[in-house]
Design a protein around this motif. Structure first.
Motif, mmCIF file in Angstrom:
data_model
loop_
_atom_site.group_PDB
_atom_site.id
_atom_site.type_symbol
_atom_site.label_atom_id
_atom_site.label_comp_id
_atom_site.label_asym_id
_atom_site.label_seq_id
_atom_site.Cartn_x
_atom_site.Cartn_y
_atom_site.Cartn_z
ATOM 1 N N HIS A 190 63.945 24.685 68.996
ATOM 2 C CA HIS A 190 62.538 25.102 69.128
ATOM 3 C C HIS A 190 61.971 25.674 67.835
ATOM 4 O O HIS A 190 61.121 26.568 67.853
ATOM 5 N N ILE A 191 62.427 25.137 66.711
ATOM 6 C CA ILE A 191 61.904 25.554 65.403
ATOM 7 C C ILE A 191 60.691 24.711 65.036
ATOM 8 O O ILE A 191 59.737 25.206 64.431
ATOM 9 N N VAL A 192 60.745 23.419 65.393
ATOM 10 C CA VAL A 192 59.638 22.495 65.119
ATOM 11 C C VAL A 192 59.364 21.674 66.374
ATOM 12 O O VAL A 192 60.186 21.605 67.282
ATOM 13 N N SER A 193 58.220 21.006 66.384
ATOM 14 C CA SER A 193 57.873 20.143 67.514
ATOM 15 C C SER A 193 58.492 18.760 67.325
ATOM 16 O O SER A 193 58.943 18.413 66.231
ATOM 17 N N PRO A 194 58.506 17.946 68.369
ATOM 18 C CA PRO A 194 59.042 16.589 68.265
ATOM 19 C C PRO A 194 58.332 15.722 67.218
ATOM 20 O O PRO A 194 58.883 14.722 66.766
ATOM 21 N N ILE A 195 57.158 16.111 66.812
ATOM 22 C CA ILE A 195 56.432 15.350 65.794
ATOM 23 C C ILE A 195 57.267 15.243 64.522
ATOM 24 O O ILE A 195 57.334 14.178 63.907
ATOM 25 N N ILE A 196 57.928 16.324 64.146
ATOM 26 C CA ILE A 196 58.764 16.315 62.938
ATOM 27 C C ILE A 196 59.896 15.306 63.069
ATOM 28 O O ILE A 196 60.163 14.534 62.145
ATOM 29 N N TYR A 197 60.568 15.278 64.212
ATOM 30 C CA TYR A 197 61.673 14.336 64.415
ATOM 31 C C TYR A 197 61.182 12.894 64.297
ATOM 32 O O TYR A 197 61.765 12.090 63.565
ATOM 33 N N PHE A 198 60.129 12.564 65.002
ATOM 34 C CA PHE A 198 59.642 11.186 64.982
ATOM 35 C C PHE A 198 59.050 10.814 63.625
ATOM 36 O O PHE A 198 59.105 9.658 63.213
ATOM 37 N N MET A 199 58.507 11.789 62.931
ATOM 38 C CA MET A 199 58.007 11.556 61.582
ATOM 39 C C MET A 199 59.177 11.179 60.665
ATOM 40 O O MET A 199 59.096 10.206 59.916
ATOM 41 N N GLU A 200 60.274 11.924 60.734
ATOM 42 C CA GLU A 200 61.473 11.615 59.930
ATOM 43 C C GLU A 200 62.064 10.278 60.345
ATOM 44 O O GLU A 200 62.449 9.469 59.500
ATOM 45 N N LEU A 201 62.149 10.045 61.640
ATOM 46 C CA LEU A 201 62.732 8.805 62.162
ATOM 47 C C LEU A 201 61.966 7.582 61.661
ATOM 48 O O LEU A 201 62.558 6.542 61.365
ATOM 49 N N ASN A 202 60.657 7.731 61.521
ATOM 50 C CA ASN A 202 59.809 6.631 61.064
ATOM 51 C C ASN A 202 59.537 6.672 59.564
ATOM 52 O O ASN A 202 58.678 5.956 59.066
ATOM 53 N N LYS A 203 60.295 7.537 58.861
ATOM 54 C CA LYS A 203 60.205 7.656 57.397
ATOM 55 C C LYS A 203 58.774 7.915 56.938
ATOM 56 O O LYS A 203 58.265 7.278 56.034
ATOM 57 N N MET A 204 58.137 8.871 57.599
ATOM 58 C CA MET A 204 56.773 9.268 57.262
ATOM 59 C C MET A 204 56.779 10.688 56.707
ATOM 60 O O MET A 204 57.711 11.444 56.948
ATOM 61 N N ASP A 205 55.727 11.031 56.010
ATOM 62 C CA ASP A 205 55.486 12.421 55.650
ATOM 63 C C ASP A 205 54.147 12.818 56.277
ATOM 64 O O ASP A 205 53.492 12.007 56.936
ATOM 65 N N VAL A 206 53.757 14.063 56.087
ATOM 66 C CA VAL A 206 52.532 14.560 56.722
ATOM 67 C C VAL A 206 51.315 13.756 56.278
ATOM 68 O O VAL A 206 50.458 13.424 57.099
ATOM 69 N N GLN A 207 51.267 13.416 55.009
ATOM 70 C CA GLN A 207 50.119 12.664 54.499
ATOM 71 C C GLN A 207 50.001 11.297 55.176
ATOM 72 O O GLN A 207 48.908 10.888 55.602
ATOM 73 N N VAL A 208 51.102 10.601 55.294
ATOM 74 C CA VAL A 208 51.098 9.270 55.923
ATOM 75 C C VAL A 208 50.730 9.388 57.400
ATOM 76 O O VAL A 208 49.895 8.636 57.912
ATOM 77 N N LEU A 209 51.382 10.332 58.089
ATOM 78 C CA LEU A 209 51.102 10.499 59.518
ATOM 79 C C LEU A 209 49.639 10.882 59.752
ATOM 80 O O LEU A 209 49.006 10.363 60.670
ATOM 81 N N ALA A 210 49.115 11.762 58.929
ATOM 82 C CA ALA A 210 47.710 12.163 59.069
ATOM 83 C C ALA A 210 46.790 10.953 58.954
ATOM 84 O O ALA A 210 45.810 10.829 59.695
ATOM 85 N N ALA A 211 47.104 10.052 58.043
ATOM 86 C CA ALA A 211 46.298 8.839 57.885
ATOM 87 C C ALA A 211 46.399 7.953 59.130
ATOM 88 O O ALA A 211 45.399 7.397 59.580
ATOM 89 N N TYR A 212 47.603 7.831 59.693
ATOM 90 C CA TYR A 212 47.791 7.010 60.894
ATOM 91 C C TYR A 212 47.032 7.550 62.094
ATOM 92 O O TYR A 212 46.478 6.780 62.876
ATOM 93 N N VAL A 213 47.039 8.870 62.262
ATOM 94 C CA VAL A 213 46.407 9.453 63.443
ATOM 95 C C VAL A 213 44.948 9.843 63.208
ATOM 96 O O VAL A 213 44.257 10.247 64.136
ATOM 97 N N GLY A 214 44.481 9.735 61.960
ATOM 98 C CA GLY A 214 43.090 10.030 61.652
ATOM 99 C C GLY A 214 42.746 11.511 61.748
ATOM 100 O O GLY A 214 41.686 11.872 62.258
ATOM 101 N N MET A 215 43.654 12.349 61.271
ATOM 102 C CA MET A 215 43.426 13.795 61.297
ATOM 103 C C MET A 215 43.670 14.367 59.899
ATOM 104 O O MET A 215 44.310 13.743 59.068
#
Length: 134
Positions: free
Chosen positions: A67-92
């Protein structure tokens, strides 16, 4: 490198039925392309990179379980993404995505926001919501 000296060492490429195109010189010293199934030195570098990626994925999984981070971090790592890439994908905005990586905030996210993340990761909303790192 001369075409006849092109390495054909066993690598992950061969197991995936793939080859790599490299520039080489032919017998007349003209540049041309040739296919290789691998190169020991490159294989070692790729194996090390994959090991580091797998370590990051496991660490993220453990952090979700603790419970240190949310599942978003795990799936971000699993999909070889960083915050910048994920933000672009989700439009936030990036700051908003970072905020959603906190377990307390993640639990309050709406279905529509969770759907954006799930779509970016190629999973269902239920998989995202119910992933507990175990």
């Amino acid at each position: 490198m001369k075409k006849q000296n092109l390495p054909q060492d066993e690598s992950n490429l061969k197991s995936a039925n793939m080859t790599e195109v490299l520039y080489v010189t032919d017998e007349n010293d003209n540049y041309t392309t040739a296919r290789s199934i691998g190169w020991d030195i490159k294989k070692a570098a790729l194996d090390e990179s994959l090991a580091l990626i797998n370590e990051r994925i496991e660490e993220a999984k453990q952090n979700v379980a603790n419970h240190i981070v949310s599942p978003i971090i795990y799936f971000m790592e699993l999909n070889k993404m960083d915050v910048q890439v994920l933000a672009a994908y989700v439009g936030m905005w990036q700051w908003r995505v970072k905020r959603h990586t906190k377990p307390k905030i993640f639990k309050t996210l709406s279905e529509s926001v969770l759907k954006k993340y799930a779509d970016a990761f190629g999973i269902s909303v239920d998989e995202l919501k119910n992933f507990n790192g175990k």
